[in-house]
Structures are given as structure tokens and as C-alpha cells.
Scaffold this motif. Structure first.
Motif, PDB file in Angstrom:
ATOM      1  N   LEU A   1      50.279  14.835  12.971  1.00  0.00           N
ATOM      2  CA  LEU A   1      50.458  13.653  12.446  1.00  0.00           C
ATOM      3  C   LEU A   1      51.478  13.743  11.052  1.00  0.00           C
ATOM      4  CD1 LEU A   1      47.251  11.696  12.831  1.00  0.00           C
ATOM      5  CD2 LEU A   1      49.157  11.842  14.398  1.00  0.00           C
TER       6      LEU A   1
ATOM      7  N   ASP B   1      55.026  12.316  17.895  1.00  0.00           N
ATOM      8  CA  ASP B   1      55.809  11.161  17.244  1.00  0.00           C
ATOM      9  C   ASP B   1      55.267   9.900  17.653  1.00  0.00           C
ATOM     10  OD1 ASP B   1      57.524   9.862  15.547  1.00  0.00           O
ATOM     11  OD2 ASP B   1      59.212  10.263  16.607  1.00  0.00           O
ATOM     12  N   LEU B   2      54.459   9.406  16.437  1.00  0.00           N
ATOM     13  CA  LEU B   2      53.944   8.112  17.026  1.00  0.00           C
ATOM     14  C   LEU B   2      54.747   6.890  16.486  1.00  0.00           C
ATOM     15  CD1 LEU B   2      50.158   8.795  15.773  1.00  0.00           C
ATOM     16  CD2 LEU B   2      51.026   8.648  18.138  1.00  0.00           C
ATOM     17  N   THR B   3      56.046   7.107  15.814  1.00  0.00           N
ATOM     18  CA  THR B   3      56.631   5.954  15.630  1.00  0.00           C
ATOM     19  C   THR B   3      57.320   5.424  17.024  1.00  0.00           C
ATOM     20  OG1 THR B   3      58.672   7.381  15.463  1.00  0.00           O
ATOM     21  CG2 THR B   3      57.560   6.883  13.396  1.00  0.00           C
TER      22      THR B   3
ATOM     23  N   ALA C   1      46.925   5.786  10.184  1.00  0.00           N
ATOM     24  CA  ALA C   1      46.903   5.070  11.594  1.00  0.00           C
ATOM     25  C   ALA C   1      45.446   5.638  12.185  1.00  0.00           C
ATOM     26  CB  ALA C   1      47.945   5.151  12.565  1.00  0.00           C
TER      27      ALA C   1
ATOM     28  N   SER D   1      51.375   0.426  19.387  1.00  0.00           N
ATOM     29  CA  SER D   1      51.552   1.007  17.768  1.00  0.00           C
ATOM     30  C   SER D   1      50.883   2.109  17.664  1.00  0.00           C
ATOM     31  CB  SER D   1      50.657  -0.140  17.230  1.00  0.00           C
ATOM     32  OG  SER D   1      49.083  -0.041  17.609  1.00  0.00           O
ATOM     33  N   SER D   2      50.951   2.574  16.667  1.00  0.00           N
ATOM     34  CA  SER D   2      50.459   4.121  16.192  1.00  0.00           C
ATOM     35  C   SER D   2      48.903   3.892  16.421  1.00  0.00           C
ATOM     36  CB  SER D   2      50.764   4.467  14.740  1.00  0.00           C
ATOM     37  OG  SER D   2      52.168   4.618  14.511  1.00  0.00           O
ATOM     38  N   GLU D   3      48.257   2.967  15.800  1.00  0.00           N
ATOM     39  CA  GLU D   3      46.865   2.920  16.079  1.00  0.00           C
ATOM     40  C   GLU D   3      46.264   2.896  17.335  1.00  0.00           C
ATOM     41  OE1 GLU D   3      48.846   0.900  14.210  1.00  0.00           O
ATOM     42  OE2 GLU D   3      48.409   1.202  12.208  1.00  0.00           O
TER      43      GLU D   3
ATOM     44  N   GLU E   1      51.713   8.689   9.355  1.00  0.00           N
ATOM     45  CA  GLU E   1      50.916   8.359  10.656  1.00  0.00           C
ATOM     46  C   GLU E   1      49.393   8.567  10.304  1.00  0.00           C
ATOM     47  OE1 GLU E   1      54.326   9.697  13.998  1.00  0.00           O
ATOM     48  OE2 GLU E   1      52.932  11.367  12.811  1.00  0.00           O
TER      49      GLU E   1
ATOM     50  N   ARG F   1      47.772   3.974  20.135  1.00  0.00           N
ATOM     51  CA  ARG F   1      48.225   5.160  20.554  1.00  0.00           C
ATOM     52  C   ARG F   1      47.199   6.372  20.440  1.00  0.00           C
ATOM     53  NH1 ARG F   1      54.215   6.938  20.410  1.00  0.00           N
ATOM     54  NH2 ARG F   1      54.264   4.873  21.451  1.00  0.00           N
ATOM     55  N   ILE F   2      46.914   6.351  18.961  1.00  0.00           N
ATOM     56  CA  ILE F   2      45.812   7.098  18.571  1.00  0.00           C
ATOM     57  C   ILE F   2      44.484   6.887  18.993  1.00  0.00           C
ATOM     58  CG2 ILE F   2      44.119   7.854  16.498  1.00  0.00           C
ATOM     59  CD1 ILE F   2      46.776   7.814  15.021  1.00  0.00           C
TER      60      ILE F   2
END
Length: 141
Positions: A76, A15-17, A83, A32-34, A80, A36-37
Motif C-alpha cells: 500500500l 493501486d487502491l485509488t 484505509a 472505495s479503498s476501505e 492507503e 476493496r481492502i
């Protein structure tokens, strides 16, 4: 890691939120999601970003498994997917040329986006996949 759930068949859902709580003790709580990715891409030699229940992701995992590599798979949600980093489809493209979003599922090998299933299969058929995996240390021959 917070927001990480393991499912059958070695699938991991992340969960990237960002968490809504301000009392989060996680170091990457404000990530942020970006970001984290990007961090996940840099931490894992072979990683697949996919949508839930994606049959193409299953084919990617099976291809890797037949050659002895077990990639990290991150599922994802639809919001997401946006991102994922942008990628040049032509490596010789100039910096000011248009870039396109990475398709999902997308595989990254050694921090570099290979693309979707079609690109991965083309790399394998062309005889370049195994040497690339050996080069980054994901496969020993």
C-alpha cells in the motif's frame, strides 16, 4: 484485476485509488479503498498489507514460508495505509472502547487482524499460529 502489479519475490502492489475514467467496465470500479481492502481480507485466508520495501514484511513472509504457507502480500502507498480497518488490541474490549489503526505491515488470518510482526511472532512462539492456519485451511498437517 485492474491496478494489480506483480513484483519479484511474490510481492503484489495494488493501486487502491479509484479510477478517474467513467468508462471503467470493472465490477469494483467504484469501490472505495476501505471496501476493496475488506474484500481482499475476506477473499484471502492469509494476507499481509505492507508498505513498499518493508523489511518486516519480508520477515513475516519468511516465517510463513518456513511453516509452509504463502500469504498474499499487498503493498500500500502511505495514503492507503489509513484505509486499513481499525482493530481492538484487547479482544475483550467493549464496543465503545477506543480502537487503534492497524500497523503496517499488518497480517490478517481468516479475516481476523493478527496485527504487526510482533503480534505474529508472539502467536507463533505461543504455539497458536499453526493451529490457527490449520483451522482456516491455509495449512494442511
Amino acid at each position: 484485476m485492474q491496478g494489480l502489479r506483480r513484483y519479484p519475490n511474490d510481492v503484489v502492489h495494488l493501486d487502491l485509488t479509484p479510477p478517474s475514467s467513467t468508462t471503467n467496465l470493472s465490477i469494483d470500479g467504484e469501490e472505495s479503498s476501505e471496501a476493496r481492502i475488506q474484500r481482499l481480507i475476506s477473499e484471502h485466508p492469509v494476507i499481509i498489507f505492507s508498505r513498499s520495501s518493508c523489511c518486516m514484511c519480508h520477515v513475516m513472509k519468511t516465517l510463513f514460508a518456513t511453516i509452509g504457507v504463502h500469504p498474499t502480500v499487498i503493498e500500500l502507498d502511505d495514503h492507503e495505509i489509513s484505509a486499513l480497518p481499525l482493530v481492538d488490541h484487547d479482544e475483550s474490549a467493549r464496543a465503545d472502547s477506543p480502537r487503534n489503526p492497524v500497523p503496517a505491515p499488518a497480517v490478517f488470518i481468516g479475516g481476523t487482524c493478527v496485527g504487526g510482526l510482533e503480534s505474529l511472532v508472539a502467536l507463533h512462539i505461543g504455539g497458536h499460529l499453526v493451529p490457527k492456519l490449520v483451522e482456516i485451511g491455509a495449512l494442511w498437517v
